[in-house]
Design an enzyme around this catalytic site. Structure first.
Site, PDB file in Angstrom:
ATOM      1  N   ARG A 175     -97.532  -8.234   2.606  1.00 23.01           N
ATOM      2  CA  ARG A 175     -96.710  -7.047   2.270  1.00 23.01           C
ATOM      3  C   ARG A 175     -95.211  -7.349   2.266  1.00 23.01           C
ATOM      4  O   ARG A 175     -94.386  -6.452   2.477  1.00 23.01           O
ATOM      5  CB  ARG A 175     -96.985  -5.878   3.233  1.00 23.01           C
ATOM      6  CG  ARG A 175     -98.298  -5.187   2.959  1.00 23.01           C
ATOM      7  CD  ARG A 175     -98.320  -3.794   3.568  1.00 23.01           C
ATOM      8  NE  ARG A 175     -99.668  -3.228   3.500  1.00 23.01           N
ATOM      9  CZ  ARG A 175    -100.166  -2.583   2.439  1.00 23.01           C
ATOM     10  NH1 ARG A 175     -99.418  -2.376   1.377  1.00 23.01           N
ATOM     11  NH2 ARG A 175    -101.406  -2.127   2.454  1.00 23.01           N
ATOM     12  N   ARG A 217     -92.170  -1.903   1.183  1.00 28.89           N
ATOM     13  CA  ARG A 217     -91.231  -0.880   1.631  1.00 28.89           C
ATOM     14  C   ARG A 217     -90.199  -1.318   2.660  1.00 28.89           C
ATOM     15  O   ARG A 217     -89.256  -0.581   2.939  1.00 28.89           O
ATOM     16  CB  ARG A 217     -91.999   0.328   2.168  1.00 28.89           C
ATOM     17  CG  ARG A 217     -92.559   1.195   1.046  1.00 28.89           C
ATOM     18  CD  ARG A 217     -93.041   2.513   1.592  1.00 28.89           C
ATOM     19  NE  ARG A 217     -94.281   2.356   2.328  1.00 28.89           N
ATOM     20  CZ  ARG A 217     -94.723   3.227   3.235  1.00 28.89           C
ATOM     21  NH1 ARG A 217     -93.992   4.297   3.538  1.00 28.89           N
ATOM     22  NH2 ARG A 217     -95.875   3.029   3.844  1.00 28.89           N
ATOM     23  N   ARG A 226     -89.126   1.767  -6.595  1.00 25.63           N
ATOM     24  CA  ARG A 226     -90.316   2.608  -6.509  1.00 25.63           C
ATOM     25  C   ARG A 226     -89.989   4.098  -6.514  1.00 25.63           C
ATOM     26  O   ARG A 226     -90.887   4.926  -6.756  1.00 25.63           O
ATOM     27  CB  ARG A 226     -91.118   2.251  -5.243  1.00 25.63           C
ATOM     28  CG  ARG A 226     -92.088   1.057  -5.373  1.00 25.63           C
ATOM     29  CD  ARG A 226     -93.289   1.388  -6.282  1.00 25.63           C
ATOM     30  NE  ARG A 226     -93.814   2.697  -6.003  1.00 25.63           N
ATOM     31  CZ  ARG A 226     -94.548   3.004  -4.936  1.00 25.63           C
ATOM     32  NH1 ARG A 226     -94.895   2.079  -4.081  1.00 25.63           N
ATOM     33  NH2 ARG A 226     -94.952   4.245  -4.742  1.00 25.63           N
ATOM     34  N   ASP A 254    -102.463  -3.838  -5.906  1.00 28.07           N
ATOM     35  CA  ASP A 254    -103.179  -3.066  -4.896  1.00 28.07           C
ATOM     36  C   ASP A 254    -104.660  -3.397  -5.032  1.00 28.07           C
ATOM     37  O   ASP A 254    -105.135  -3.730  -6.131  1.00 28.07           O
ATOM     38  CB  ASP A 254    -102.942  -1.564  -5.093  1.00 28.07           C
ATOM     39  CG  ASP A 254    -103.535  -0.762  -3.949  1.00 28.07           C
ATOM     40  OD1 ASP A 254    -102.801  -0.492  -2.976  1.00 28.07           O
ATOM     41  OD2 ASP A 254    -104.743  -0.450  -3.992  1.00 28.07           O
ATOM     42  N   TYR A 295    -113.949   1.872   0.095  1.00 31.57           N
ATOM     43  CA  TYR A 295    -113.156   2.916  -0.561  1.00 31.57           C
ATOM     44  C   TYR A 295    -114.026   3.736  -1.521  1.00 31.57           C
ATOM     45  O   TYR A 295    -113.955   4.957  -1.557  1.00 31.57           O
ATOM     46  CB  TYR A 295    -111.972   2.318  -1.332  1.00 31.57           C
ATOM     47  CG  TYR A 295    -110.817   1.898  -0.450  1.00 31.57           C
ATOM     48  CD1 TYR A 295    -110.184   2.818   0.377  1.00 31.57           C
ATOM     49  CD2 TYR A 295    -110.346   0.592  -0.448  1.00 31.57           C
ATOM     50  CE1 TYR A 295    -109.117   2.445   1.190  1.00 31.57           C
ATOM     51  CE2 TYR A 295    -109.280   0.205   0.362  1.00 31.57           C
ATOM     52  CZ  TYR A 295    -108.671   1.136   1.179  1.00 31.57           C
ATOM     53  OH  TYR A 295    -107.624   0.764   1.972  1.00 31.57           O
TER      54      TYR A 295
END
Lengths: 336, 336
Positions: free
Chosen positions: A19, A23, A32, A68, A144
Site C-alpha cells: 500500500r 492514502r 483521488r 484492487d 468477497y
C-alpha cells in the site's frame, strides 16, 4: 528486487511497502479527490501516476501496480463497487451454480487500461526498480463474492466450503484462472515479478487451507511461473509452511510473526518478505530503527529477503517516516 | 472442569463454549430485548438467569459468568457505553497521566450485583458444573481505553506502547490490579476457576507481548492464584508459549491453530482449551463431527483438555448444533 524474490541473499535487502501507492501520500489524496477508486483502477494515466508516486518520493526498489483485488471481477462484468471506508461490495453475492456460471474468462480487452499502464510505468521506471504485478488470490476473491463484501467471520464462505465442497472447488478454480490470467497479462505487458494477495487466508486453519485453498492459489500462480512470485496473507503465521508450497518463490510474513521464527518455518526453499508492524511507524524513530535492524538481521538467515511491512501502510502514516526507513534499510550492508 | 483446568487429563474432556451465554439463544434474546447490555451486566437476577440459560439447554460442564470486559471500568466510574453492533465506546479516551489518574481501585461495592449473582448461580448449579469467573486482560482493557472503542489497527495503543513506555506500564499496571481484583472478588463469592480474556493480544508480535503485556497479565492472574486460570486471546498462535507463562494453568487455543501443533507448543506445563472454529458450526454435521473427534484426540496429548470453540459462539449459530456437540464430546471416552 527480482534477484531477492528469486531466492538470492543480497548484501542490502531491497525494500518496498505494501500500500505504498495510497492514502499516506498527499499527492495520492489530491489525485483521488476527483476520481473514485474503481475509476482510478481502470484509467491508465492514473494507474501510472499513482504507481510511480511512492517510487519518486521514497526511492523504494519496487513499484507495486496500483490496483484492487476486485479489478478482474469488475472487468468481467461482476456488478460491484468499492465503497470508501468499507471495501468492495458485490450487488449479488455468489452462492450457487448460477452465480458461478456468470464468472466468465478474463480477456485482454477487459483490462486494456491496466496493461497500457504497465507498459507506461516500465517506460518511466529506472531499470533498477522492479515493477511488481498485482492480483488477489482465489480464496480472498471468493470470500468477497460469497459474503457480498468484507466480512468478520466468513460464515457464508466457510458454510459453502464445508457444506458444498464441489461448488466451492469449482468456484475457486474459476477464480484461480481469472486471477492467474490477470497476472499473466501483466507479465506480458512488462511486470517483472508479481505479488498474489490472499488477504483473508489467515481466517483458516492449516488443514482447511491445504484442502480447500492451496490447490487454487497454485493454479493462479502457475500463470506466473516465469517470474518471481511473492505470496502474502494477513495473519497467516499458522500457514507459512504452506504459503510457499502454493507455488510462490517468496513468502510474505505477517507483522505478528517474529522474523527469526518465520525464516525457520519457511526454510531454505523460499525467500521471505517483511515484516515491520505498520503501527510501529507511529513510534519514535529509535524504536523503529532498532526493529528495522532486527528484521534485516533476521532476514539474512533466509534464502533471500525483501524488506517490507508485515501488512499495508496505514492512511495516517507520516510518509517522511517511510522515506527514512528506506534510507535506513539501504544503509544496512551485510557487514553492518 | 476444574480438574482439567488444573492440568489433569480426563477420560472425557469437559466442555463449554465461549459466548455460550449470548445471542445464539432465543431465551437470551427475549430477556435482552428489554435491557441494555450494560444494565444487564449490573443486574444480579439477569446475570444469574443469563449465565444459567446455556447450562440448562446444552448441559455444558461450565457456566461462564455473564459479563463484559468493560464492566470493572464502568464500575469505577469510567464514562462508557456498549453500543450494539459496535462494542464498548469510551467517552474520553485515556492517553495521558491525567486520564490514568481517573482510574481508581475497584471496591467490593462497585460490583455488588455481580457478586450477588455469583452466589446465586453457585446456589443453583449442580455441584458437577463449574462456575467460571470472567475478566478482561490489561492489554485489551487498555486498547479500548486508549482507542476510545474497538479498533482495527491499534495505532494509538501501539503509539503509547512504543512512544511513552512509562505511561504505558503505569496504565497497564493500574488495569491489572482492577482486573485482578475483579477476579478475586468473584472467587471469594464462589467462582471455582476463572478465564482472563485478552481478546486483542493477537495484534502483537511475541517480543512486544513479552515486554509490554505479559508482566501485567501476570499481575492480574496473581489475584486468582488459588484457582485454575484459563487465559485466552484471539489470533494468538504466535504467543501460545507465552500465554501460559503469564500465569495461567490452561492456555486457550485460537481456532486457526491446529490442535496438535498447539499441544506441542504449549508443552506439558499447562492444560489447553479449545478449539473448534465457530464458523464450523454452520457446516453439515458429519464435517463437524469429524473435526470435533480430531480435536478431542489431539487434546489427549496435552496435560489436560477442556473442549471449547476457538473463539466465541456467533449470534447466528443454531443452538441445537451446540447441544449436539456437547453430547458428542461427552460420548467420547478415552477408549473411543
Amino acid at each position: 528486487m527480482v534477484a531477492a524474490a528469486s531466492g538470492h541473499q543480497l548484501a542490502t535487502p531491497p525494500v518496498w511497502f505494501m500500500r505504498q501507492a495510497g492514502r499516506s501520500l498527499p499527492e495520492y489524496r489530491a489525485l483521488r479527490a476527483e476520481h473514485t477508486m474503481l475509476a482510478s483502477c481502470f484509467d491508465a494515466e492514473l494507474i501510472t501516476e499513482i504507481t510511480l508516486q511512492p517510487v519518486r518520493r521514497h526511492k523504494v526498489d519496487g513499484a507495486i501496480l496500483f490496483s484492487d483485488i476486485v479489478v478482474p471481477l469488475k472487468a468481467i462484468g461482476v456488478d460491484l463497487d468499492i465503497v470508501a471506508g468499507r471495501g468492495p461490495v458485490i450487488a449479488e453475492p455468489v452462492r450457487s451454480r448460477a452465480g458461478l456460471a456468470q464468472l466468465r474468462d478474463l480477456e485482454i480487452d477487459d483490462v486494456q487500461p491496466v496493461l497500457d499502464a504497465v507498459r507506461a510505468i516500465r517506460g518511466e521506471l529506472d531499470p533498477a526498480t522492479a515493477l511488481i504485478g498485482f492480483a488477489g488470490a482465489p480464496f480472498t476473491l471468493a470470500s468477497y463474492l460469497i459474503e457480498g463484501g468484507p466480512s468478520r467471520n466468513y460464515t457464508h464462505t466457510k458454510a459453502m466450503m464445508y457444506g458444498e465442497p464441489e461448488l466451492w472447488h469449482a468456484l475457486l478454480d474459476r477464480l484461480a484462472h481469472i486471477s492467474g490470467r490477470f497476472l499473466a497479462l501483466q507479465i506480458e505487458a512488462g511486470a517483472q515479478m508479481v505479488q498474489l494477495f490472499d488477504s483473508w487466508a489467515g481466517a483458516l486453519n492449516r488443514r482447511d487451507y491445504v484442502e480447500f485453498v492451496q490447490p487454487h492459489s497454485r493454479t493462479a500462480l502457475s500463470y506466473a511461473s516465469e517470474v518471481p512470485r511473492i505470496h502474502f496473507g494477513v495473519g497467516t503465521g499458522e500457514l507459512l509452511e504452506e504459503i510457499g508450497r502454493a507455488g510462490a518463490t517468496t513468502v510474505g510474513i505477517d507483522f505478528r510473526v517474529d522474523m527469526e521464527d518465520a525464516v525457520r518455518r519457511v526454510g531454505q526453499d523460499y525467500a521471505v518478505q517483511g515484516n515491520l508492524d505498520p503501527a510501529m511507524l507511529f513510534a519514535p524513530w529509535p524504536a523503529i530503527e532498532r526493529r528495522v535492524r532486527e528484521i534485516v538481521e533476521a532476514g539474512r538467515g533466509a534464502r533471500g529477503h525483501i524488506f517490507n511491512l508485515g501488512h499495508g501502510v496505514m492512511p495516517e502514516t507520516d510518509p517522511g517516516v517511510l522515506t527514512r526507513v528506506v534510507e535506513l534499510v539501504h544503509s544496512l550492508g551485510a557487514t553492518a
